[in-house]
Design a protein around this motif. Structure first.
Motif, short mmCIF file in Angstrom:
data_model
loop_
_atom_site.label_atom_id
_atom_site.label_comp_id
_atom_site.label_asym_id
_atom_site.label_seq_id
_atom_site.Cartn_x
_atom_site.Cartn_y
_atom_site.Cartn_z
N CYS A 1 -2.27 0.12 -10.53
CA CYS A 1 -1.88 0.35 -9.13
C CYS A 1 -2.92 1.21 -8.41
O CYS A 1 -3.25 2.31 -8.85
CB CYS A 1 -0.50 1.02 -9.08
N ARG B 1 -2.82 1.52 -4.77
CA ARG B 1 -2.32 2.07 -3.52
C ARG B 1 -0.86 1.66 -3.29
O ARG B 1 -0.45 0.59 -3.74
CB ARG B 1 -3.16 1.50 -2.38
N GLU C 1 3.50 2.16 -2.98
CA GLU C 1 4.62 2.45 -3.90
C GLU C 1 5.41 1.17 -4.10
O GLU C 1 5.53 0.37 -3.16
CB GLU C 1 5.57 3.49 -3.27
N GLU D 1 8.27 1.58 -12.18
CA GLU D 1 7.78 2.06 -10.90
C GLU D 1 6.26 2.00 -10.86
O GLU D 1 5.59 2.26 -11.87
CB GLU D 1 8.25 3.51 -10.74
N SER E 1 2.84 3.40 -8.76
CA SER E 1 2.27 4.32 -7.77
C SER E 1 0.79 4.45 -8.13
O SER E 1 0.39 4.13 -9.25
CB SER E 1 2.99 5.68 -7.82
N LYS F 1 -1.25 4.43 -11.73
CA LYS F 1 -0.41 3.98 -12.84
C LYS F 1 -0.90 2.64 -13.39
O LYS F 1 -1.20 1.72 -12.64
CB LYS F 1 1.02 3.81 -12.35
N CYS G 1 7.05 -4.28 -3.01
CA CYS G 1 6.49 -3.15 -2.24
C CYS G 1 7.63 -2.38 -1.58
O CYS G 1 8.37 -2.94 -0.78
CB CYS G 1 5.54 -3.69 -1.16
N SER H 1 6.96 0.75 -0.12
CA SER H 1 6.41 1.64 0.91
C SER H 1 6.90 1.17 2.27
O SER H 1 7.08 -0.02 2.48
CB SER H 1 4.88 1.58 0.92
N LEU I 1 1.36 -2.39 -1.09
CA LEU I 1 1.31 -2.12 -2.53
C LEU I 1 0.12 -2.91 -3.07
O LEU I 1 0.10 -4.15 -3.00
CB LEU I 1 2.60 -2.59 -3.23
#
Ligand code: F6R
Ligand code: ZN
Length: 190
Positions: A102, A104, A106, A122, A124, A127, A141, A143, A148
């Motif tokens: 990941c 960018r 959440e 999850e 983030s 990760k 996504c 966010s 995401l």
């Protein structure tokens, strides 16, 4: 002829790779039947065929021994209370895995096996997620404003089985609850 090693850059915060062989854009109309709230889906589609996610692929021969990689970008948004997500798939060669990193945003990776085991991890920035062989996977996504963005690598001979998920959906859904994102059972799952 022997393949030569190659490099490319994946600068951040710019997330589009410097080498791209294929760019896929998946819009709402390509997600028919995937979101739980069909009425919200139809309403949104009648206004605009929204761009839900994009994939930048770096191509390699689709044979055993090679690896495919790329960047997946899921945009923020919801259909009803369900967050924007990828279609999701099993690999056609079920015994193949995948790594996601990941970069960018959440979100979650929703996963399940043909035997009905489920897992929701999850995501983030920073990760790394290992998706073992046999696990179908879908990125979601959560966010509000940010994309995401994930970098992925998987065996080039894996192939994609979209049909199973198109018919049944995933067993778990990610919805926007009163206290934030919630993982719930898919009431339509048969
Ligand atoms: C490849 C893979 C990712 C996805 C991408 C878009 O095996 O898992 O590259 O292809 O995140 O999702 P789908 O393919 O489900 O539309
Ligand atoms: Zn995959």
């Amino acid at each position: 002829m022997v393949d030569l090693p190659f490099t490319f850059t994946l600068p951040t915060p710019q997330v589009i790779p410097s080498k791209v062989d294929n760019h896929i854009e998946r819009r709402l109309s390509a997600m028919q039947g995937q979101f739980l709230d069909q009425e919200a889906f139809n309403k949104m589609l009648s206004v605009e065929d929204r761009l839900i996610y994009q994939v930048y692929e770096i191509k390699r021969p689709e044979v055993e021994g090679e690896l495919l990689m790329g960047v997946s970008i899921v945009h923020p948004g919801k259909v009803g209370s369900e967050f924007f997500m990828t279609k999701g798939h099993f690999h056609s060669v079920l015994e193949t895995s995948e790594i996601y990193y990941c970069l960018r945003g959440e979100g979650f990776m929703v996963m399940e096996t043909p035997e009905g085991e489920t897992s929701v991890e999850e995501l983030s920035p920073g990760k790394v997620l290992y998706v073992p062989p046999r696990w179908a996977h879908r990125s979601v996504c959560t966010s509000r404003q940010e994309d995401l963005v994930t970098f992925f690598v998987y065996p080039a001979n894996a192939g994609h089985d979209y049909g199973t998920i198109e018919r049944q959906g995933f067993r778990k859904l990610v919805i926007d609850g009163p206290g934030g994102p919630e993982i719930v059972d898919n009431p339509r799952y048969s």
